[in-house]
Motif scaffolding. Structure first.
Motif, PDB file in Angstrom:
ATOM      1  N   LYS A  75       0.862  -1.180   0.000  1.00 50.13           N
ATOM      2  CA  LYS A  75       0.000   0.000   0.000  1.00 50.13           C
ATOM      3  C   LYS A  75       0.899   1.230   0.000  1.00 50.13           C
ATOM      4  O   LYS A  75       1.881   1.285   0.750  1.00 50.13           O
ATOM      5  CB  LYS A  75      -0.907   0.005   1.227  1.00 50.13           C
ATOM      6  N   ILE A  76       0.555   2.202  -0.835  1.00 48.89           N
ATOM      7  CA  ILE A  76       1.325   3.439  -0.905  1.00 48.89           C
ATOM      8  C   ILE A  76       0.750   4.435   0.097  1.00 48.89           C
ATOM      9  O   ILE A  76      -0.452   4.677   0.137  1.00 48.89           O
ATOM     10  CB  ILE A  76       1.283   4.040  -2.329  1.00 48.89           C
ATOM     11  N   ILE A  77       1.632   5.003   0.897  1.00 49.80           N
ATOM     12  CA  ILE A  77       1.278   6.063   1.838  1.00 49.80           C
ATOM     13  C   ILE A  77       2.096   7.286   1.426  1.00 49.80           C
ATOM     14  O   ILE A  77       3.240   7.472   1.841  1.00 49.80           O
ATOM     15  CB  ILE A  77       1.587   5.662   3.300  1.00 49.80           C
ATOM     16  N   ASP A  78       1.505   8.129   0.581  1.00 52.96           N
ATOM     17  CA  ASP A  78       2.198   9.291   0.035  1.00 52.96           C
ATOM     18  C   ASP A  78       2.231  10.432   1.049  1.00 52.96           C
ATOM     19  O   ASP A  78       1.259  10.665   1.770  1.00 52.96           O
ATOM     20  CB  ASP A  78       1.487   9.747  -1.245  1.00 52.96           C
TER      21      ASP A  78
ATOM     22  N   PHE B 242       4.188  -1.686   3.025  1.00 57.34           N
ATOM     23  CA  PHE B 242       3.852  -0.290   2.766  1.00 57.34           C
ATOM     24  C   PHE B 242       5.008   0.396   2.062  1.00 57.34           C
ATOM     25  O   PHE B 242       6.177   0.096   2.318  1.00 57.34           O
ATOM     26  CB  PHE B 242       3.557   0.452   4.080  1.00 57.34           C
ATOM     27  N   ILE B 243       4.654   1.338   1.188  1.00 55.34           N
ATOM     28  CA  ILE B 243       5.635   2.212   0.549  1.00 55.34           C
ATOM     29  C   ILE B 243       5.286   3.627   0.986  1.00 55.34           C
ATOM     30  O   ILE B 243       4.210   4.141   0.667  1.00 55.34           O
ATOM     31  CB  ILE B 243       5.588   2.116  -0.989  1.00 55.34           C
ATOM     32  N   PHE B 244       6.186   4.258   1.730  1.00 59.13           N
ATOM     33  CA  PHE B 244       6.009   5.630   2.194  1.00 59.13           C
ATOM     34  C   PHE B 244       6.843   6.568   1.336  1.00 59.13           C
ATOM     35  O   PHE B 244       7.914   6.184   0.864  1.00 59.13           O
ATOM     36  CB  PHE B 244       6.483   5.770   3.647  1.00 59.13           C
ATOM     37  N   THR B 245       6.358   7.784   1.138  1.00 54.92           N
ATOM     38  CA  THR B 245       7.157   8.802   0.461  1.00 54.92           C
ATOM     39  C   THR B 245       7.379   9.961   1.419  1.00 54.92           C
ATOM     40  O   THR B 245       6.526  10.271   2.251  1.00 54.92           O
ATOM     41  CB  THR B 245       6.479   9.313  -0.827  1.00 54.92           C
TER      42      THR B 245
END
Length: 194
Positions: A29-32, A81-84
């Motif tokens: 899940k991307i958490i921008d 998770f993928i955080f930016t």
């Protein structure tokens, strides 16, 4: 094992674009970072170039913490998770953001893999000035981007699994593939235990 990937780089480097490509190779899940920023920034008359009011980032930090608390409380294990994050080296707020994400990874017993996305000054200025960025409340000030490149460095967490990736001439697809390869090596134990 859950994996938390943190993509850090200056505005315009392509964090969200690369995250989207990475998600096609690595289920996550991307958490921008704009999830945290935009609810607060929408309250302002921000033009994308004028400096924001002092203290505004404290509010976005609270939103980020609420999201991370929810991840810790409710996400099934394992969950990736993928955080930016647009972190700057030596900046207290950037260090605090990294610590928030690192703490959530630890609480979830997740492997944390930081990625520093690096880009040439002129290419970064070109990417920042894209009009579509303004629609998402992102900075579009090319001169500020150049100054940031000259005066600052992308946040370096000093974490053993950090990958420095120059994306100046790389497509989002090639960048995502390099990150996915790095994640596989770390998860496979090529770097030792966390």
């Amino acid at each position: 094992m859950s994996i938390f990937v943190l993509l850090t780089g200056f505005p315009g480097v392509g964090k969200l674009t690369i995250a989207t490509e990475l998600r096609s190779l690595f289920p996550a899940k991307i958490i921008d970072n704009h999830w945290f920023n935009n609810p607060i920034l929408r309250l302002l008359d921000d033009d994308g170039a004028t400096p924001l009011p002092k203290g505004i980032w404290e509010y976005t930090g609270r939103v980020r913490q609420a999201v991370l608390d929810a991840i810790v409380a409710y996400c099934p294990h394992p969950a990736n998770f993928i955080f930016t994050h647009a972190g700057i080296d030596g900046d207290e707020r950037s260090a605090r953001t990294f610590q928030q994400i690192s703490d959530a990874a630890r609480q979830c017993q997740a492997l944390l893999v930081p990625i520093r996305l690096l880009c040439d000054e002129e290419e970064l200025a070109r990417r920042v000035s894209t009009p579509a960025r303004r629609e998402r409340l992102k900075s579009i000030d090319a001169q500020a981007s150049r100054e940031k490149c000259r005066q600052a460095r992308v946040f370096d967490p000093g974490h053993r699994f950090t990958l420095d990736l120059d994306v100046t001439a790389k497509s989002a697809e090639a960048s995502a593939a390099a990150i996915c390869h790095h994640i596989s090596r770390v998860a496979g134990g090529d770097f030792g235990s966390p």
